[in-house]
Design an enzyme around this catalytic site. Structure first.
Site, PDB file in Angstrom:
ATOM      1  N   LYS A 286      35.023  36.781  52.814  1.00  0.00           N
ATOM      2  CA  LYS A 286      35.142  35.752  51.766  1.00  0.00           C
ATOM      3  C   LYS A 286      36.217  34.726  52.128  1.00  0.00           C
ATOM      4  CE  LYS A 286      36.106  38.601  48.352  1.00  0.00           C
ATOM      5  NZ  LYS A 286      36.111  39.889  49.096  1.00  0.00           N
TER       6      LYS A 286
ATOM      7  N   ARG B  88      37.151  39.554  39.373  1.00  0.00           N
ATOM      8  CA  ARG B  88      37.055  40.875  39.999  1.00  0.00           C
ATOM      9  C   ARG B  88      36.658  41.948  39.007  1.00  0.00           C
ATOM     10  NH1 ARG B  88      40.289  40.037  44.805  1.00  0.00           N
ATOM     11  NH2 ARG B  88      40.376  41.880  46.109  1.00  0.00           N
TER      12      ARG B  88
ATOM     13  N   ARG C  10      41.700  43.259  61.082  1.00  0.00           N
ATOM     14  CA  ARG C  10      42.170  41.995  60.490  1.00  0.00           C
ATOM     15  C   ARG C  10      43.680  41.840  60.591  1.00  0.00           C
ATOM     16  NH1 ARG C  10      40.114  40.425  54.593  1.00  0.00           N
ATOM     17  NH2 ARG C  10      41.288  42.235  53.888  1.00  0.00           N
TER      18      ARG C  10
ATOM     19  N   ARG D 296      48.186  43.366  56.924  1.00  0.00           N
ATOM     20  CA  ARG D 296      48.490  43.585  55.504  1.00  0.00           C
ATOM     21  C   ARG D 296      48.661  45.080  55.237  1.00  0.00           C
ATOM     22  NH1 ARG D 296      43.795  40.277  52.354  1.00  0.00           N
ATOM     23  NH2 ARG D 296      44.088  42.049  50.962  1.00  0.00           N
TER      24      ARG D 296
ATOM     25  N   ARG E 191      40.725  50.431  47.687  1.00  0.00           N
ATOM     26  CA  ARG E 191      40.194  49.094  47.336  1.00  0.00           C
ATOM     27  C   ARG E 191      38.674  49.113  47.241  1.00  0.00           C
ATOM     28  NH1 ARG E 191      42.584  45.771  51.896  1.00  0.00           N
ATOM     29  NH2 ARG E 191      41.562  43.973  50.976  1.00  0.00           N
TER      30      ARG E 191
HETATM   31  P1  AMP Z   1      42.411  40.026  48.313  1.00  0.00           P
HETATM   32  O1  AMP Z   1      43.301  39.179  49.151  1.00  0.00           O
HETATM   33  O2  AMP Z   1      41.389  39.239  47.542  1.00  0.00           O
HETATM   34  O3  AMP Z   1      41.801  41.177  49.076  1.00  0.00           O
HETATM   35  O4  AMP Z   1      43.337  40.695  47.173  1.00  0.00           O
HETATM   36  C1  AMP Z   1      44.409  41.541  47.522  1.00  0.00           C
HETATM   37  C2  AMP Z   1      44.931  42.251  46.289  1.00  0.00           C
HETATM   38  O5  AMP Z   1      45.410  41.291  45.341  1.00  0.00           O
HETATM   39  C3  AMP Z   1      43.927  43.092  45.513  1.00  0.00           C
HETATM   40  O6  AMP Z   1      43.744  44.388  46.076  1.00  0.00           O
HETATM   41  C4  AMP Z   1      44.585  43.148  44.141  1.00  0.00           C
HETATM   42  O7  AMP Z   1      45.691  44.033  44.143  1.00  0.00           O
HETATM   43  C5  AMP Z   1      45.141  41.730  44.007  1.00  0.00           C
HETATM   44  N1  AMP Z   1      44.144  40.805  43.431  1.00  0.00           N
HETATM   45  C6  AMP Z   1      43.560  39.735  44.046  1.00  0.00           C
HETATM   46  N2  AMP Z   1      42.724  39.110  43.200  1.00  0.00           N
HETATM   47  C7  AMP Z   1      42.770  39.791  42.025  1.00  0.00           C
HETATM   48  C8  AMP Z   1      42.105  39.649  40.786  1.00  0.00           C
HETATM   49  N3  AMP Z   1      41.204  38.685  40.562  1.00  0.00           N
HETATM   50  N4  AMP Z   1      42.414  40.534  39.799  1.00  0.00           N
HETATM   51  C9  AMP Z   1      43.311  41.509  39.989  1.00  0.00           C
HETATM   52  N5  AMP Z   1      43.949  41.728  41.155  1.00  0.00           N
HETATM   53  C10 AMP Z   1      43.682  40.868  42.173  1.00  0.00           C
END
Ligand code: AMP
Length: 216
Positions: free
Chosen positions: A13, A88, A127, A160, A171
């Site tokens: 994404k 989400r 990654r 990360r 996740r």
């Molecule tokens: P991502 O970079 O999209 O994989 O997000 C990394 C982490 O950020 C996730 O595992 C959540 O802990 C938090 N996060 C990102 N977007 C959201 C969201 N829309 N709602 C809640 N937590 C989020």
């Protein structure tokens, strides 16, 4: 053009959102990037979000929804946006409907990038990310320079914490339980378009472009 990108963690994404943002000339809004930035700046938002990101759980909606509402109200979103990582869960999808209703604008499409769990687990394992500008690298597909410095901004490239295997499993569990129902939410609205995320990144991008331009 107002788009949402949906799909499991590691499906691409972020990569697609960066390219789409350049091609379509609208901002890329990643809630994950916003949280990581806040964490690195040690802002109050970062301090509250850190434990959730580190453990792979969702940041509570009281925090996340307000953040997105403010961001979408910025002038740079008037011509559109690409949302990556939000909504989400179904409550966030409903909140997004309300936010857009308030702004008087519709969502044009929701792009669901799909791939099997084994594929995303492999992608996440390789990654790497720049701590400064968020640029994405991959140990096999797009390896970082040997000196470990970002080619774009010379920032430090790292893995990360939540990309380590134990947190990735959490996740994926969270994704299945909380985010997959969002796919059905948008399917029911007739604005969901599905793309095969196991294809290479260039092909996925061209498919999405065709979809949003109404050619697919
Ligand atoms: P991502 O970079 O999209 O994989 O997000 C990394 C982490 O950020 C996730 O595992 C959540 O802990 C938090 N996060 C990102 N977007 C959201 C969201 N829309 N709602 C809640 N937590 C989020």
């Amino acid at each position: 053009m107002r788009l949402v990108l949906l799909g499991p963690p590691g499906v691409g994404k972020g990569t697609q959102a960066v390219r789409l943002s350049q091609r379509l000339g609208v901002p890329h809004i990643s809630t994950g990037d916003m949280f990581r930035e806040a964490i690195s700046q040690k802002t109050p938002l970062g301090i509250s979000a850190k434990e959730y990101l580190d453990s792979g759980k969702l940041v509570p909606n009281e925090i996340t929804i307000g953040l997105v509402k403010d961001r979408l109200s910025n002038a740079d979103c008037e011509a559109g946006f690409i949302l990556d990582g939000f909504p989400r869960d179904v409550a966030q999808a409903e909140a997004l409907d309300e936010i857009l209703k308030g702004l008087g604008v519709p969502l044009d499409a929701v792009i669901y990038i799909d791939a099997g769990e084994d594929v995303v687990e492999k992608r996440i394992a390789g990654r790497r990310i720049c701590a400064k500008c968020g640029a994405l690298y991959h140990m096999t597909n797009n390896p970082p320079p040997e000196d470990g410095k970002c080619t774009r901004c010379e920032g430090h490239i790292y893995q990360r914490i939540d990309d380590k295997a134990e947190t990735v499993r959490e996740r994926l569990k969270v994704y299945k339980a909380q985010t997959e129902p969002v796919v059905d939410y948008y399917r029911g609205r007739g604005i969901l378009k599905t793309v095969d995320g196991e294809e290479d990144a260039d092909k996925v991008l061209e498919t999405i472009i065709s979809m949003v331009q109404g050619r697919k």
